[in-house]
Motif scaffolding. Structure first.
Motif, PDB file in Angstrom:
ATOM      1  N   PRO A  67       0.823  -1.213   0.000  1.00 55.61           N
ATOM      2  CA  PRO A  67       0.000   0.000   0.000  1.00 55.61           C
ATOM      3  C   PRO A  67       0.857   1.262   0.000  1.00 55.61           C
ATOM      4  O   PRO A  67       0.334   2.363  -0.193  1.00 55.61           O
ATOM      5  CB  PRO A  67      -0.797  -0.127   1.302  1.00 55.61           C
ATOM      6  CG  PRO A  67       0.084  -0.918   2.206  1.00 55.61           C
ATOM      7  CD  PRO A  67       0.785  -1.904   1.313  1.00 55.61           C
ATOM      8  N   TYR A  81      -5.952  -4.966  -0.026  1.00 57.85           N
ATOM      9  CA  TYR A  81      -4.994  -4.994   1.085  1.00 57.85           C
ATOM     10  C   TYR A  81      -5.728  -4.809   2.409  1.00 57.85           C
ATOM     11  O   TYR A  81      -5.501  -5.547   3.372  1.00 57.85           O
ATOM     12  CB  TYR A  81      -3.945  -3.900   0.901  1.00 57.85           C
ATOM     13  CG  TYR A  81      -3.068  -3.702   2.116  1.00 57.85           C
ATOM     14  CD1 TYR A  81      -1.914  -4.468   2.279  1.00 57.85           C
ATOM     15  CD2 TYR A  81      -3.398  -2.774   3.098  1.00 57.85           C
ATOM     16  CE1 TYR A  81      -1.124  -4.304   3.408  1.00 57.85           C
ATOM     17  CE2 TYR A  81      -2.606  -2.603   4.224  1.00 57.85           C
ATOM     18  CZ  TYR A  81      -1.468  -3.370   4.371  1.00 57.85           C
ATOM     19  OH  TYR A  81      -0.692  -3.213   5.491  1.00 57.85           O
ATOM     20  N   ASP A  82      -6.611  -3.819   2.463  1.00 55.73           N
ATOM     21  CA  ASP A  82      -7.332  -3.519   3.704  1.00 55.73           C
ATOM     22  C   ASP A  82      -8.198  -4.700   4.142  1.00 55.73           C
ATOM     23  O   ASP A  82      -8.277  -5.019   5.338  1.00 55.73           O
ATOM     24  CB  ASP A  82      -8.211  -2.280   3.517  1.00 55.73           C
ATOM     25  CG  ASP A  82      -7.393  -1.001   3.376  1.00 55.73           C
ATOM     26  OD1 ASP A  82      -6.204  -1.001   3.755  1.00 55.73           O
ATOM     27  OD2 ASP A  82      -7.955   0.002   2.878  1.00 55.73           O
ATOM     28  N   ARG A 116      -5.929  -7.377   5.599  1.00 56.74           N
ATOM     29  CA  ARG A 116      -5.412  -6.891   6.888  1.00 56.74           C
ATOM     30  C   ARG A 116      -6.471  -7.056   7.976  1.00 56.74           C
ATOM     31  O   ARG A 116      -6.172  -7.505   9.083  1.00 56.74           O
ATOM     32  CB  ARG A 116      -5.015  -5.419   6.762  1.00 56.74           C
ATOM     33  CG  ARG A 116      -4.468  -4.793   8.057  1.00 56.74           C
ATOM     34  CD  ARG A 116      -4.499  -3.302   7.972  1.00 56.74           C
ATOM     35  NE  ARG A 116      -5.863  -2.816   7.766  1.00 56.74           N
ATOM     36  CZ  ARG A 116      -6.160  -1.608   7.315  1.00 56.74           C
ATOM     37  NH1 ARG A 116      -5.206  -0.750   7.016  1.00 56.74           N
ATOM     38  NH2 ARG A 116      -7.428  -1.247   7.166  1.00 56.74           N
ATOM     39  N   ASP A 117      -7.709  -6.739   7.653  1.00 55.79           N
ATOM     40  CA  ASP A 117      -8.779  -6.884   8.637  1.00 55.79           C
ATOM     41  C   ASP A 117      -9.028  -8.356   8.970  1.00 55.79           C
ATOM     42  O   ASP A 117      -9.296  -8.711  10.123  1.00 55.79           O
ATOM     43  CB  ASP A 117     -10.068  -6.238   8.119  1.00 55.79           C
ATOM     44  CG  ASP A 117      -9.965  -4.724   8.013  1.00 55.79           C
ATOM     45  OD1 ASP A 117      -9.015  -4.136   8.589  1.00 55.79           O
ATOM     46  OD2 ASP A 117     -10.815  -4.123   7.329  1.00 55.79           O
TER      47      ASP A 117
END
Length: 205
Positions: A106, A129-130, A133-134
């Motif tokens: 990112p 990506y988010d 990640r979560d």
């Protein structure tokens, strides 16, 4: 896009503009249709194996970041795609000579012009990506992002080599698990779940 426009977009964090240089994700995944893919991690334990011939026999070989290759016996010799989350020194770029670079990080300010302007360049969406990640409750490694991406494709198989989730540390540096922001236990458990739920995924230990 010119180099000047790229530099300005990167400094201004104009992700949508940088994304114009990228092949669409759907096209990238379509390129994997029916293919047997080898994804090579950088675990030190891979250097103790003899997986090189199997790696080179894959339809597509994908390596990660600077991709140390101490021996073709353990690591093979081909690099078709290179997944990056760090700047690539010129010597490593020449050594690996990938057909396509996938920018997974990112952190767009690390992205260089040579990578972004290359044939078939791919920019991984921030939303993807988010989401990962979560799911992992920690920043994902480049390897985890690639597994998540590749299993969306209609590929025939995805075989992981050099993935021991930092048990043997990394060939690409001397950092310990405490020195990096990733949760290797969570990534290992996630991959184990995938091994049971997706028959295309294999892990060579």
């Amino acid at each position: 896009m010119s180099r000047l426009d790229f530099t300005a977009a990167r400094l201004l964090r104009n992700d949508s503009r940088i994304a114009r240089m990228s092949i669409p994700q759907g096209n990238l995944l379509a390129d994997l249709d029916g293919r047997h893919v080898a994804l090579i991690g950088n675990a030190r334990s891979l250097a103790e194996t003899r997986h090189g011939a199997d790696i080179d026999a894959a339809d597509l070989v994908i390596r990660i970041n600077r991709a140390p290759m101490p021996s073709p016996i353990s690591h093979g010799s081909r690099t078709d795609w290179l997944a990056l989350a760090t700047r690539l020194p010129d010597a490593d770029r020449k050594r690996l000579d990938p057909d396509r670079i996938l920018w997974m990080s990112p952190k767009r300010k690390r992205l260089d012009w040579q990578s972004a302007s290359g044939a078939g360049f791919y920019l991984h969406p921030l939303a993807d990506y988010d989401a990962l990640r979560d799911r992992l409750a920690a920043p994902p490694t480049t390897g985890a992002m690639m597994i998540d991406l590749l299993l969306r494709a209609p590929l025939a198989s995805l075989t992981l080599y050099g993935f021991d989730f930092f048990a043997s540390l990394s060939l690409s540096g001397r950092r310990s698990a405490d020195d990096v922001p990733h949760d290797f236990g969570a990534e290992g458990a996630w991959v184990e779940d995938l091994l049971h739920s997706d028959s295309r995924l294999r892990l060579r230990r």
